[in-house]
Design a protein around this motif. Structure first.
Motif, mmCIF file in Angstrom:
data_model
loop_
_atom_site.group_PDB
_atom_site.id
_atom_site.type_symbol
_atom_site.label_atom_id
_atom_site.label_comp_id
_atom_site.label_asym_id
_atom_site.label_seq_id
_atom_site.Cartn_x
_atom_site.Cartn_y
_atom_site.Cartn_z
ATOM 1 N N ALA A 16 6.672 -12.767 12.891
ATOM 2 C CA ALA A 16 7.477 -13.955 13.148
ATOM 3 C C ALA A 16 6.933 -15.199 12.448
ATOM 4 N N TYR A 17 5.635 -15.398 12.538
ATOM 5 C CA TYR A 17 5.042 -16.641 12.051
ATOM 6 C C TYR A 17 3.759 -16.324 11.290
ATOM 7 N N PRO A 18 3.885 -15.647 10.143
ATOM 8 C CA PRO A 18 2.655 -15.277 9.429
ATOM 9 C C PRO A 18 1.977 -16.515 8.854
ATOM 10 N N ILE A 19 0.649 -16.500 8.817
ATOM 11 C CA ILE A 19 -0.058 -17.626 8.210
ATOM 12 C C ILE A 19 -0.761 -17.172 6.934
ATOM 13 N N ILE A 20 -0.733 -18.015 5.944
ATOM 14 C CA ILE A 20 -1.418 -17.734 4.685
ATOM 15 C C ILE A 20 -2.569 -18.718 4.532
ATOM 16 N N ARG A 21 -3.763 -18.206 4.458
ATOM 17 C CA ARG A 21 -4.985 -19.030 4.275
ATOM 18 C C ARG A 21 -4.991 -20.244 5.208
ATOM 19 N N PHE A 22 -4.834 -19.977 6.480
ATOM 20 C CA PHE A 22 -4.811 -21.062 7.462
ATOM 21 C C PHE A 22 -6.228 -21.559 7.737
ATOM 22 N N ARG A 23 -6.413 -22.854 7.593
ATOM 23 C CA ARG A 23 -7.737 -23.454 7.823
ATOM 24 C C ARG A 23 -7.901 -23.749 9.309
ATOM 25 N N THR A 24 -8.765 -22.970 9.967
ATOM 26 C CA THR A 24 -8.890 -23.040 11.427
ATOM 27 C C THR A 24 -9.634 -24.283 11.899
ATOM 28 N N ARG A 25 -10.422 -24.914 11.016
ATOM 29 C CA ARG A 25 -11.320 -26.036 11.357
ATOM 30 C C ARG A 25 -12.508 -25.574 12.187
ATOM 31 N N ASP A 26 -12.604 -24.271 12.438
ATOM 32 C CA ASP A 26 -13.741 -23.762 13.209
ATOM 33 C C ASP A 26 -14.878 -23.383 12.272
ATOM 34 N N ILE A 27 -16.089 -23.778 12.645
ATOM 35 C CA ILE A 27 -17.265 -23.516 11.818
ATOM 36 C C ILE A 27 -17.942 -22.222 12.297
ATOM 37 N N THR A 28 -18.094 -21.270 11.361
ATOM 38 C CA THR A 28 -18.702 -19.981 11.693
ATOM 39 C C THR A 28 -19.259 -19.356 10.414
ATOM 40 N N SER A 29 -19.825 -18.145 10.517
ATOM 41 C CA SER A 29 -20.205 -17.398 9.319
ATOM 42 C C SER A 29 -19.821 -15.938 9.536
ATOM 43 N N LEU A 30 -19.722 -15.183 8.433
ATOM 44 C CA LEU A 30 -19.273 -13.784 8.520
ATOM 45 C C LEU A 30 -20.420 -12.824 8.224
ATOM 46 N N ASN A 31 -20.300 -11.607 8.761
ATOM 47 C CA ASN A 31 -21.272 -10.550 8.498
ATOM 48 C C ASN A 31 -20.497 -9.236 8.427
ATOM 49 N N SER A 32 -20.509 -8.573 7.260
ATOM 50 C CA SER A 32 -19.744 -7.325 7.178
ATOM 51 C C SER A 32 -20.626 -6.080 7.156
ATOM 52 N N GLU A 33 -21.898 -6.240 7.558
ATOM 53 C CA GLU A 33 -22.754 -5.063 7.758
ATOM 54 C C GLU A 33 -22.216 -4.285 8.965
ATOM 55 N N PRO A 34 -22.286 -2.945 8.941
ATOM 56 C CA PRO A 34 -21.846 -2.189 10.120
ATOM 57 C C PRO A 34 -22.670 -2.596 11.353
ATOM 58 N N CYS A 35 -22.029 -2.580 12.508
ATOM 59 C CA CYS A 35 -22.685 -3.017 13.749
ATOM 60 C C CYS A 35 -23.358 -1.826 14.434
ATOM 61 N N LYS A 36 -24.304 -2.110 15.309
ATOM 62 C CA LYS A 36 -24.982 -1.068 16.094
ATOM 63 C C LYS A 36 -23.991 -0.250 16.932
ATOM 64 N N CYS A 37 -22.852 -0.887 17.267
ATOM 65 C CA CYS A 37 -21.867 -0.181 18.093
ATOM 66 C C CYS A 37 -21.081 0.838 17.268
ATOM 67 N N GLY A 38 -21.294 0.850 15.940
ATOM 68 C CA GLY A 38 -20.628 1.852 15.104
ATOM 69 C C GLY A 38 -19.401 1.324 14.381
ATOM 70 N N ARG A 39 -19.013 0.078 14.690
ATOM 71 C CA ARG A 39 -17.835 -0.476 14.021
ATOM 72 C C ARG A 39 -18.228 -1.061 12.664
ATOM 73 N N THR A 40 -17.324 -0.908 11.702
ATOM 74 C CA THR A 40 -17.621 -1.399 10.359
ATOM 75 C C THR A 40 -16.909 -2.725 10.069
ATOM 76 N N LEU A 41 -15.988 -3.108 10.949
ATOM 77 C CA LEU A 41 -15.240 -4.345 10.722
ATOM 78 C C LEU A 41 -16.174 -5.554 10.805
ATOM 79 N N ALA A 42 -15.861 -6.584 10.017
ATOM 80 C CA ALA A 42 -16.742 -7.753 9.946
ATOM 81 C C ALA A 42 -16.849 -8.455 11.289
ATOM 82 N N ARG A 43 -17.966 -9.127 11.462
ATOM 83 C CA ARG A 43 -18.204 -9.924 12.669
ATOM 84 C C ARG A 43 -18.338 -11.388 12.266
#
Lengths: 131, 437
Positions: B290-317
């Protein structure tokens, strides 16, 4: 002789002291002695109560920040120089700094009593007893 | 794991899936949403130019301002006949963000949340007390559908009526409480006032989201409720809650990257930043109808990590959100984030995270002076004025060292600062503060 003192944190603005005293009145807790220390924005209300533990509990229940501390009390000779000779001089001679001090008259004996707070209450009491 | 096919996908397969979905979505918005047609054209971009995932950077950013300009439904990519529900942000300071959903969106959202709840360690055996607000806010209804999809029990208490919340927790054997972190603190406090020991109930987990949560706040919630706390992140523009959620290892919030394409960019230049570097989170919808967003700037400050997690998931954190680009205050020309002030307060032993930053604003984000009101609790209170003044001085110096500017501290009595049952407000203008004068 040692005794428990209640201190209450209040903001330095109209009605806050009344709010503290209303809690005590409501629970019929009597005040034997009290003292207020203040800065531009805050105040510390210090109280000697007929029941310190109950007072602390009720003040906490009413949402106040409050604490209980031991303080020394000493009966003073009702003469010029009484406070100096009975309390202040002996502590100074023993190298003990007084954090704060206030006094009241004990109704049963009609004698003045000094309430004294120092870093080490036990040591202050020992010095005052030896006098 | 609810969906291993997606949650343990290899980076290579994921990127292929993301590219296919991105290409479709870009084509769709270009053809159906005049705003995007215009925005792409002005940059000389056509959907066919997106040949690889890194071509994402060719696309223009979408901002909160674009949402405002297109209020209420100007960015909708489907006809109204296909919409089955509309949510909205609170819009306390500005026009709210309107969030319409197709039947497909509700399905996707429910599934994302069910997967997220499972990531948090919640199972169909749990009883989930949903104290997120029901109504226009996405939190209540969003989780409601997610919990039902997972097959757990949902108790739709909504926010508020705290004593009843606690009674129901006891009587119905609630195992998981979902609410904002500030409300979790209130529930802990009220339970204590009621003389209820939540450790003696079946409660085993709190799921907190919809507003930033500091590590200290998490500790205080744990202490107040006697259970572990899972953080969740979401935003109305992207969908609502469920954009990311922690697993029990607490090492970042897992992002369903098969639904959201995420980047972290420099808030000033818009350049993409590498993993591990703090910046502004940018989200692109891969599946929203209904309302797709393209490159929406959230204004939230964070960082990404795409190493697999201990829980077994590979999706980024993504790491805990440490601030908002628009929370940034300019005090005497210096950038100040409320989160910096919070971190200092938390390091001074005993200070509860109940504080308020009072500013004398001269213009929008600029101010000459800040004063920090801090609630005094028993552990920092002393019968000696000198001790209290020393503590104030310690705070002042620690703040000056971190912020590079002088601040004023004012100690206030407990519970004088308003605790919201929704979002915590950390910065107020002095003119709004009449009751604290």
């Amino acid at each position: 002789m040692g005794i428990k003192q209640i201190s209450v944190f209040v903001e330095n603005k109209t009605g806050r002291l009344a709010a503290v005293l209303e809690v005590l009145e409501k629970k019929q807790i009597n005040i034997r002695a009290f003292d207020v220390s203040d800065s531009a924005n805050i105040g510390i209300v210090r109280l000697i109560l007929t029941d310190a533990e109950l007072g602390l509990h009720e003040l906490h229940q009413a949402g106040f920040t409050a604490r209980i501390d031991p303080v020394a009390i000493v009966e003073l000779p009702d003469v010029p120089g009484g406070l100096l000779r009975a309390v202040v001089k002996p502590l100074a001679d023993a190298g003990i700094n007084v954090d704060y001090l206030y006094a009241y008259t004990e109704p049963s004996t009609n004698k003045p009593i000094a309430v004294i707070k120092t870093e080490d209450i036990a040591r202050a009491e020992k010095v005052l007893k030896q006098r | 794991m609810r969906d291993p096919e997606h949650e343990q996908i290899s980076r290579e397969k994921l990127e292929q899936l993301q590219l296919e979905r991105l290409q479709l979505k870009v084509k769709e918005v270009y053809e159906r949403v005049p705003y995007y047609t215009q925005a792409f054209k002005s940059r000389g971009i056509k959907p066919a130019d997106i040949k690889k995932l890194s071509d994402l950077t060719k696309l223009p950013f979408t901002s909160k301002l674009d949402f405002k300009k297109n209020y209420p439904l100007g960015l909708m990519a489907v006809p109204m006949e296909r919409i089955v529900r509309i949510h909205s942000s609170s819009g306390t300071t500005d026009k709210p963000t309107i969030a319409p959903y197709t039947r497909g969106d509700i399905e996707t959202w429910s599934e994302i949340l069910a997967r997220g709840l499972a990531t948090a360690g919640i199972t169909s055996k749990d009883i989930f007390q949903n104290a997120f607000g029901y109504g226009l806010f996405t939190g209540g209804m969003g989780y409601h559908y997610g919990v039902e999809r997972l097959g757990a029990v949902v108790i739709p208490t909504s926010a508020g009526n705290t004593k009843r919340q606690i009674t129901l927790m006891q009587d119905l054997g609630t195992t998981v409480l979902g609410c904002t972190p500030s409300y979790a603190l209130i529930i802990g406090e009220v339970a204590r006032e009621m003389g209820v020991d939540l450790r003696k109930t079946k409660l085993r987990l709190a799921l907190c989201g919809a507003e930033p949560i500091s590590e200290q706040m998490r500790e205080d919630i744990k202490e107040g409720l006697g259970v572990d706390v899972i953080s969740d992140y979401g935003l109305t523009e992207a969908m609502g809650p469920g954009v990311s959620i922690e697993c029990p290892y607490h090492c970042g919030m897992h992002i369903p990257e098969d639904h959201f394409l995420v980047e972290v960019v420099d808030p000033n230049t818009g350049e993409q930043l590498p993993n591990g570097v703090q910046g502004e989170l940018v989200i692109t919808s891969l599946t929203k109808e209904a309302y797709p967003i393209i490159r929406f700037r959230t204004r939230d400050i964070t960082s990404l990590n795409s190493e697999p997690c201990k829980c077994g998931r590979t999706l980024a954190r993504m790491s805990r959100v440490t601030g908002r680009t628009d929370d940034m205050l300019k005090v005497k020309g210096v950038n100040v984030f409320p989160s910096q002030i919070e971190n200092v307060l938390l390091k001074i032993e005993g200070v509860e995270p109940h504080y308020l930053i009072v500013v004398d604003r001269t213009e929008a984000f600029s101010c000459s002076d800040i004063e920090i009101l801090v609630e005094v609790n028993d552990s920092i209170f002393s019968d000696k004025m000198q001790t209290i003044e020393k503590m104030e001085e310690k705070l002042r110096l620690a703040l000056e060292a971190v912020l590079g500017i002088q601040t004023r501290i004012r100690l206030v009595e407990p519970k004088t600062l308003t605790r919201s049952e929704g979002k915590s407000k950390r910065v107020v203008d002095r003119s709004e503060l009449s009751n604290l004068k």
